[in-house]
Write a protein that holds these residues in place. Structure first.
Motif, mmCIF file in Angstrom:
data_model
loop_
_atom_site.group_PDB
_atom_site.id
_atom_site.type_symbol
_atom_site.label_atom_id
_atom_site.label_comp_id
_atom_site.label_asym_id
_atom_site.label_seq_id
_atom_site.Cartn_x
_atom_site.Cartn_y
_atom_site.Cartn_z
ATOM 1 N N ARG A 1 -15.359 3.001 5.917
ATOM 2 C CA ARG A 1 -14.111 2.613 5.914
ATOM 3 C C ARG A 1 -13.514 2.480 7.120
ATOM 4 O O ARG A 1 -13.642 3.164 8.110
ATOM 5 C CB ARG A 1 -12.895 3.408 5.059
ATOM 6 N N GLN B 1 -3.179 -0.894 -2.279
ATOM 7 C CA GLN B 1 -4.371 -0.147 -1.772
ATOM 8 C C GLN B 1 -3.742 1.192 -1.452
ATOM 9 O O GLN B 1 -2.358 1.323 -1.481
ATOM 10 C CB GLN B 1 -4.497 -0.731 -0.314
ATOM 11 N N ASP C 1 -8.763 3.025 0.988
ATOM 12 C CA ASP C 1 -8.855 1.793 1.628
ATOM 13 C C ASP C 1 -9.071 1.761 3.069
ATOM 14 O O ASP C 1 -9.663 1.011 3.797
ATOM 15 C CB ASP C 1 -7.930 0.846 1.225
ATOM 16 N N ARG C 2 -7.963 2.831 3.633
ATOM 17 C CA ARG C 2 -8.255 3.023 5.259
ATOM 18 C C ARG C 2 -7.598 4.352 5.444
ATOM 19 O O ARG C 2 -6.933 5.106 4.639
ATOM 20 C CB ARG C 2 -7.330 2.015 5.798
ATOM 21 N N TRP D 1 0.825 -1.167 -0.071
ATOM 22 C CA TRP D 1 -0.036 -0.144 0.048
ATOM 23 C C TRP D 1 1.166 1.099 0.068
ATOM 24 O O TRP D 1 2.132 1.312 0.282
ATOM 25 C CB TRP D 1 -0.908 0.005 1.086
#
Length: 297
Positions: A194, A132, A156-157, A101
């Motif tokens: 999320r 990600q 994604d986060r 990521w």
């Protein structure tokens, strides 16, 4: 050098056993920013901590960028961000494939350059430079409200910086911060879409016994809403008025014990020998000419 490309001008490998490498990169107009290649042991893969800006306007007192000779120069373009990720990814791919990521947690505030960050993020994932994208932010309420609009792009986060149980305390670390009681309901709404981590840097001013009680009272109603509460040891930077907490162990133990329904973790920085605090290598290792500001970015 083409305007959207960047050049690596300094690298510092970590002396700790985390296999991280810190980079300072330079744009065509000599603006500098940082990126860090991090080894994610539990995933057996690398990630990259990426900057969103050349410098930062937020003035956070735990960040070396605030005390640099050029605290803020300009936003990075989407092309410059993508180019930087590509430069780091070239080395990683030869070892273990795509980056797991990219985390926009480096120099600068991602929410203040959101248009370029989102464009770069889509390109990074679309070209399979990384699997990600994550975003770390002080999470001002106007930006968070924009994330909650229909069809808004979301990483994604996310990790949101708390750093205080009330407005006065939070503004010791983040001078432009919103009141925690105001933004937490908005943050919780994002967390329904999320995974969201709350980050809390551990300093002398916010780890007293009364701070344990205040933070527990603030967060108790949000049990189960956020992924984790991340308690981060302060990595001292020159000129910062903040000091590391002498009550870290007691504070962590109290929050772990008293916050029912919360996962509490401790993040201990291993990067003091390699100027790992955000902006520290850019500010204190390099002696580059003052950048030329580019309008419109």
């Amino acid at each position: 050098m083409p305007a959207n490309l960047v050049e690596v001008v300094a690298t510092v490998p970590s002396k700790a056993p985390d296999r991280s490498i810190k980079y300072v990169l330079k744009t065509a107009d000599r603006a500098t920013f940082e990126a860090v290649q991090l080894w994610e042991g539990e995933h057996g893969a690398y990630s990259v901590c990426m900057s969103a800006q050349a410098g930062c306007r937020q003035g956070c007192t735990h960040c070396a960028t605030t005390f640099a000779r050029t605290p803020f120069v300009r936003n990075l373009s989407a092309g410059e961000i993508t180019s930087a990720v590509e430069r780091l990814q070239e080395g990683v791919r030869s070892q273990q494939g795509p980056l797991v990521w990219v985390d926009f947690a480096g120099v600068g505030e991602a929410s203040a350059n959101w248009g370029h960050v989102t464009t770069a993020a889509r390109t990074i994932v679309g070209r399979e430079l990384a699997q990600q994208v994550k975003v770390t932010s002080i999470a001002p309420q106007a930006w968070v409200r924009s994330l909650l609009k229909p069809n808004s792009w979301l990483p994604d986060r996310l990790m949101f910086s708390l750093h205080g149980a009330n407005l006065a305390q939070r503004r010791v670390v983040i001078p432009r911060a919103d009141d925690p009681s105001t933004v937490l309901p908005l943050w919780a709404a994002v967390a329904e879409m999320r995974p969201v981590v709350l980050n809390y840097v551990l300093c002398e001013h916010n780890t007293r016994p009364e701070d344990e009680r205040a933070l527990t009272e603030l967060l108790a109603p949000y049990a189960g809403r956020f992924l984790i509460l991340r308690l981060s040891s302060f990595n001292p930077v020159p000129d910062s008025p903040l000091r590391p907490s002498t009550r870290e162990e007691e504070f962590i133990a109290a929050l772990t014990r008293d916050l029912d329904g919360w996962a509490v973790s401790h993040h201990l920085s291993h990067g003091r020998e390699t100027a790992a605090a955000c902006g520290q290598l850019r500010a204190h290792v390099l002696d580059l000419p003052t950048p030329t500001k580019r309008p419109g970015l």
